[in-house]
Scaffold this active site. Sequence first.
Site, PDB file in Angstrom:
ATOM      1  N   GLU A 180     -31.027  -3.295  14.159  1.00 20.80           N
ATOM      2  CA  GLU A 180     -30.198  -3.616  15.341  1.00 20.80           C
ATOM      3  C   GLU A 180     -29.065  -2.610  15.508  1.00 20.80           C
ATOM      4  O   GLU A 180     -27.878  -2.956  15.463  1.00 20.80           O
ATOM      5  CB  GLU A 180     -29.652  -5.042  15.234  1.00 20.80           C
ATOM      6  CG  GLU A 180     -30.743  -6.092  15.261  1.00 20.80           C
ATOM      7  CD  GLU A 180     -30.231  -7.521  15.404  1.00 20.80           C
ATOM      8  OE1 GLU A 180     -29.097  -7.791  15.005  1.00 20.80           O
ATOM      9  OE2 GLU A 180     -30.990  -8.367  15.916  1.00 20.80           O
ATOM     10  N   GLU A 373     -38.413  -9.279  14.666  1.00 19.20           N
ATOM     11  CA  GLU A 373     -37.655 -10.521  14.477  1.00 19.20           C
ATOM     12  C   GLU A 373     -37.832 -11.391  15.704  1.00 19.20           C
ATOM     13  O   GLU A 373     -37.777 -10.894  16.835  1.00 19.20           O
ATOM     14  CB  GLU A 373     -36.144 -10.259  14.325  1.00 19.20           C
ATOM     15  CG  GLU A 373     -35.728  -9.698  12.999  1.00 19.20           C
ATOM     16  CD  GLU A 373     -34.209  -9.568  12.863  1.00 19.20           C
ATOM     17  OE1 GLU A 373     -33.470 -10.420  13.399  1.00 19.20           O
ATOM     18  OE2 GLU A 373     -33.782  -8.597  12.217  1.00 19.20           O
TER      19      GLU A 373
HETATM   20  C1  BGP Z   1     -30.338 -10.616  13.732  1.00 15.50           C
HETATM   21  C2  BGP Z   1     -30.236  -9.952  12.391  1.00 15.50           C
HETATM   22  C3  BGP Z   1     -30.723 -10.748  11.241  1.00 15.50           C
HETATM   23  C4  BGP Z   1     -30.741 -12.243  11.420  1.00 15.50           C
HETATM   24  C5  BGP Z   1     -31.016 -12.721  12.819  1.00 15.50           C
HETATM   25  C6  BGP Z   1     -30.783 -14.186  13.088  1.00 15.50           C
HETATM   26  O1  BGP Z   1     -29.229 -10.265  14.485  1.00 15.50           O
HETATM   27  O2  BGP Z   1     -30.933  -8.728  12.354  1.00 15.50           O
HETATM   28  O3  BGP Z   1     -30.096 -10.273  10.097  1.00 15.50           O
HETATM   29  O4  BGP Z   1     -29.826 -12.921  10.713  1.00 15.50           O
HETATM   30  O5  BGP Z   1     -30.314 -11.985  13.779  1.00 15.50           O
HETATM   31  O6  BGP Z   1     -29.444 -14.427  13.288  1.00 15.50           O
HETATM   32  P1  BGP Z   1     -28.643 -15.554  12.548  1.00 15.50           P
HETATM   33  O7  BGP Z   1     -28.906 -15.384  11.111  1.00 15.50           O
HETATM   34  O8  BGP Z   1     -27.244 -15.326  12.913  1.00 15.50           O
HETATM   35  O9  BGP Z   1     -29.172 -16.839  13.076  1.00 15.50           O
END
Ligand code: BGP
Length: 475
Positions: A180, A373
């Site tokens: 990201e 993701e």
């Molecule tokens: C993205 C990141 C991850 C992950 C995901 C979910 O921004 O790459 O590391 O954590 O989001 O977000 P969260 O864990 O805040 O629910």
Amino acid sequence: MGCLPEGFLWGGATAANQCEGACQEGGRGLANVDLIPAGPERIAVMRGVRKMLKWEDGYTYPGQEAIDMYHHFKEDIALFAEMGFKCYRLSIAWSRIYPNGFDEEPNEEGLRFYEALFDECHKYGMEPLVTIVHFDAPLACIKKFGSWKSRQMIDCYLKYCETIFRRYKGKVKYWLTFNEINMVLHLPFMAAGILFEEGENEEESKYIAAHHELVASALATKMAHEIDPENQVGCMLAAGRFYPYSCDPEDVFAAMEKDRANYFFIDVQSRGKYPNYARKMIERKGFAIDITQEDEKVLAENTVDFISFSYYSSRLTAAHSEKYGEASQNAMESMRNPYLKASEWGWQIDPMGLRITLNSLYDRYQKPLFIVENGLGAVDKPDENGFVDDQYRIDYLRAHIKAMKQAVNEDGVPLMGYTPWGCIDLVSASTGEMKKRYGFIYVDKDDSGKGTLKRSRKASFEWYKKVIASNGEEL
Ligand code: BGP
């Protein structure tokens, strides 16, 4: 609806700091991601406005133990294999390999850890997809020269890249240079170890850091190709299109500009140069970014092989949002879309937005895409036998996989794979909570740090196994 291509990389994704724990074991050095507490101050620390360069009394740091995958990885990978994963996306913790970031020699124990992990993946025919930096910056680099604000960080990063490219040659062929990458604009300390001094032009500093990351990414791409022509290198975007709140052209323009703030990174990594709108913005704002001719050459000659992204939600914006009432979510502000339902954390659920995002990215870049993701963060309640019946998660994933298949089969988008986020429950990046769970595998641990760390299969585990076995036909 047609089939997904043969060899489609079904799997799941994690990141070192959110699952490994053992943050001071095996010679690992500390990093920004270890120093982000749970609780109300988390957001100020992630933004770089509240300085926390050591563990302070009265705070808890969920990354210290996380789900202790450092000691459970064999068991966890066996469970991924049972679901039929073809691919496992993970990140290497930079400070396990170079504890300070600028050490003379790499840490052999750290190198051995990931070697064993990759061997374990290959034992089950699972392809590792490795994120080189998933937000982490060695603490010593932050203290010594301000992390990515300094050009020196490029050399540290390249040294680390060379070590892992050589050591894991033949074991890893899919690499992502930065997770990201656009997140540096939103959560600069969490995403890149950036802190601000009083009176500093924060926006300028963020773009300077971004430039260093972009050059580092291009040089790493070059190096990866030189060390092993089999290597495929991707960039990684926190994606999700901005919709205009209305058909007022001003709203449409506002949405275009918000999208561009994110596309900027991928425009450079994939097309090889700063887009005109970014040049104009830098000029207008008078940012002193040292873009050398050599940088321009490096960027132009070393674009990525594929484009990966995370997708959780679409976003919504307006030129005069006060007219409609602002609602924020995640690190990127978004208004509330009246057509969409939201998760318990206010992330709006929009499967069609995934199809739109896939099409927009392919229209713009015409390179293979990879969804690395996606998923639903939700509270799971195990029954008396410890079983989680997570139909809500199945519903979310089913709808998104359908939209993904439409993009591939009806719109012709080339897609390499799908690795939903947090395939095993892990620490939430935005909140530091354990209770915001994404996994097919439940981990017994709560927000106060209590629990046996026992792993168990949720209903979604059996469901996803069938999805993979049928290559996405059986949903
Ligand atoms: C993205 C990141 C991850 C992950 C995901 C979910 O921004 O790459 O590391 O954590 O989001 O977000 P969260 O864990 O805040 O629910």
